[in-house]
Motif scaffolding. Structure first.
Motif, short mmCIF file in Angstrom:
data_model
loop_
_atom_site.label_atom_id
_atom_site.label_comp_id
_atom_site.label_asym_id
_atom_site.label_seq_id
_atom_site.Cartn_x
_atom_site.Cartn_y
_atom_site.Cartn_z
N GLU A 121 -0.81 8.31 24.26
CA GLU A 121 0.02 7.68 25.34
C GLU A 121 -0.77 6.46 25.61
O GLU A 121 -0.15 5.95 26.20
CB GLU A 121 -1.35 8.53 26.55
N ALA A 122 -1.47 6.03 25.09
CA ALA A 122 -2.51 4.81 25.76
C ALA A 122 -1.94 3.35 25.33
O ALA A 122 -2.18 2.41 26.14
CB ALA A 122 -3.67 4.27 25.15
N TRP A 138 2.15 -0.45 27.11
CA TRP A 138 3.10 -1.51 26.58
C TRP A 138 3.88 -1.86 25.72
O TRP A 138 5.05 -2.51 25.54
CB TRP A 138 1.44 -1.70 25.67
N LEU A 139 4.14 -0.31 25.47
CA LEU A 139 5.30 -0.72 24.24
C LEU A 139 6.78 -0.85 25.45
O LEU A 139 8.09 -1.60 25.37
CB LEU A 139 5.81 0.92 23.61
N ARG A 149 8.29 -13.13 21.43
CA ARG A 149 7.39 -12.22 20.64
C ARG A 149 6.84 -10.54 20.59
O ARG A 149 6.88 -10.33 20.16
CB ARG A 149 6.57 -13.22 22.07
N ALA A 150 8.10 -10.53 22.71
CA ALA A 150 7.86 -9.03 22.09
C ALA A 150 8.63 -8.00 21.36
O ALA A 150 8.55 -7.50 20.93
CB ALA A 150 8.88 -8.34 24.02
N TYR A 189 3.86 -3.23 15.60
CA TYR A 189 3.15 -1.97 16.05
C TYR A 189 4.61 -0.79 14.89
O TYR A 189 3.39 -0.35 14.67
CB TYR A 189 3.60 -1.76 17.42
N PHE A 190 5.53 -1.41 14.97
CA PHE A 190 6.09 0.21 14.20
C PHE A 190 5.81 -0.10 12.77
O PHE A 190 6.02 0.95 12.22
CB PHE A 190 7.85 0.37 14.84
N GLY A 191 5.45 -0.97 12.44
CA GLY A 191 5.75 -1.55 11.03
C GLY A 191 4.15 -0.76 10.19
O GLY A 191 4.48 0.56 9.53
#
Length: 406
Positions: free
Chosen positions: A164-165, A169-170, A190-191, A198-200
């Protein structure tokens, strides 16, 4: 119409695809559909020109004919709406059959009717909680903030088992990638890179210790001996997050706005809730929830289409928006008629790139609106339609806020 070659630039049209007047249909798209259904266009970003195909049957041809390749887009600075291309090399969106067929068969295991139905009770719990919170906070309320924004994000994040945290951001990163302003290019680059990082990490973790979530299902799904490789899995998880929340959020807002401004649609639904699935399908066909086009294809050989010759190597865009308003396919296409004969619309794409998550999106819409209409039978707009502010900065069209009362 005379044959038009790539050299003929006299009839090239500038297509910024920036029309955003509520949910009115883009007059330039309407003109192209009726006057020049296969036309040459120039867009805000990317090199050179492209063809734009607007008729339903022609769109169906381009999206199913092997002579038009998505994979050939790779490495080209193709004409597009955003300063930075949204897609990535390993994405299923840039693959052609049979490579995309392998990937789709693996991913489709996560979106079978049975799997989506298993997700319905969880979606119902989220909807109930969000509507409880809206009722507790009292009238008036912003439907976008209370329901439309959180519901798809929570649903897809729970399906992917994302903490949830991490979710705000995502969501912020996903929205940055959709911005159309040139000034946002560095932010978009950059995004995209940060989301990929993150997903890697997340997908590598699920590969090592899979759970019951959608990413784990994808990480372990086999088609014979085939598994998704690490890059494919990373990009697929990104695609699921972005497409699984953004587009459904906007459609929740657009459909709510349309229902609340058209009593001739809303009142029959209140009297006969079983009309909801067909009404939603018609709303999905009718609402122009994006501004223009998506990922193009490249012609791999000369193709005759709509009276013109598309040359090998030419970039070809299709408009699902105009296909959904083609009078040759839909009787009275500019009217909302839930009782019209069931003809498949193209809002979720077509052919090898039809949206795999469409069953999940439709299920969310059904649960949200069935529950909303039952819980708030007196729901109405708390502002004049003219006072509603609309998004103008991204490829999507939707109300920025939707004040409602009951």
């Amino acid at each position: 119409m005379e044959n038009t070659s790539v050299k003929d630039t006299e009839s090239v049209r500038s297509c910024p695809f920036d029309y955003a007047q509520q949910l009115e249909f883009d007059p330039q798209l309407r003109q192209l559909l009726t006057e020049e259904p296969v036309s040459r266009i120039r867009m805000a970003y990317g090199e050179g020109e492209a063809w734009l195909v607007t008729r339903y049957e022609d769109v169906r041809t381009v999206t199913t004919d092997r002579r038009f390749s998505r994979g050939a887009v790779l490495g080209r600075d193709f004409p597009r709406m955003t300063p930075e291309p949204i897609v990535q090399a390993e994405s299923i969106n840039l693959m052609d059959p049979p490579a995309s067929s392998r990937l789709r068969s693996l991913v489709a295991k996560s979106f079978t009717p049975r799997r989506v139905e298993q997700m319905r009770p969880g979606t119902q719990r989220v909807v109930d909680r969000l509507l409880d919170e809206m009722a507790d906070a009292g009238s008036p309320a912003d439907f976008m903030a209370r329901v439309a924004a959180p519901l798809p994000l929570i649903t897809i994040c729970e399906a992917l088992d994302i903490p949830e945290a991490d979710r705000p951001w995502l969501r912020a990163h996903a929205m940055t990638m959709m911005t159309v302003g040139a000034a946002g290019r560095e932010d978009a680059i950059r995004a995209k890179a940060e989301l990929r990082g993150y997903f890697g990490e997340l997908t590598a973790d699920r590969r090592r210790s899979p759970g019951q979530d959608l990413i784990s299902t994808l990480a372990t799904a086999r088609d014979g001996a085939e598994l998704l490789d690490d890059d494919e899995l990373t990009v697929m998880a990104m695609v699921l997050l972005i497409t699984g929340q953004d587009t459904t959020t906007y459609q929740l807002g657009n459909i709510a706005y349309t229902l609340l401004t058209r009593p001739e649609l809303l009142n029959p639904l209140r009297a006969e809730p079983e009309r909801l699935p067909r009404t939603l399908e018609e709303l999905l066909r009718y609402i122009p929830f994006r501004k223009g086009v998506g990922i193009p294809r490249i012609a791999t050989e000369d193709v005759e289409l709509g009276g013109v010759t598309i040359k090998a190597g030419d970039v070809v865009h299709v408009s699902y928006l105009t296909a959904n308003r083609d009078a040759a396919k839909f009787d009275r296409p500019d009217e909302l008629d839930p009782d019209r004969p069931a003809i498949p619309h193209m809002t979720f794409g077509w052919g090898a790139h039809h949206c795999l998550g469409a069953p999940l999106a439709v299920m969310e819409l059904e649960v949200a609106f069935a529950t909303l209409l039952a819980r708030f039978p007196g729901l109405r707009l708390d502002a004049s339609p003219e006072a509603i502010g609309w998004n103008t900065t991204s490829i999507w069209r939707y109300p920025l806020a939707l004040p409602v009362t009951w």
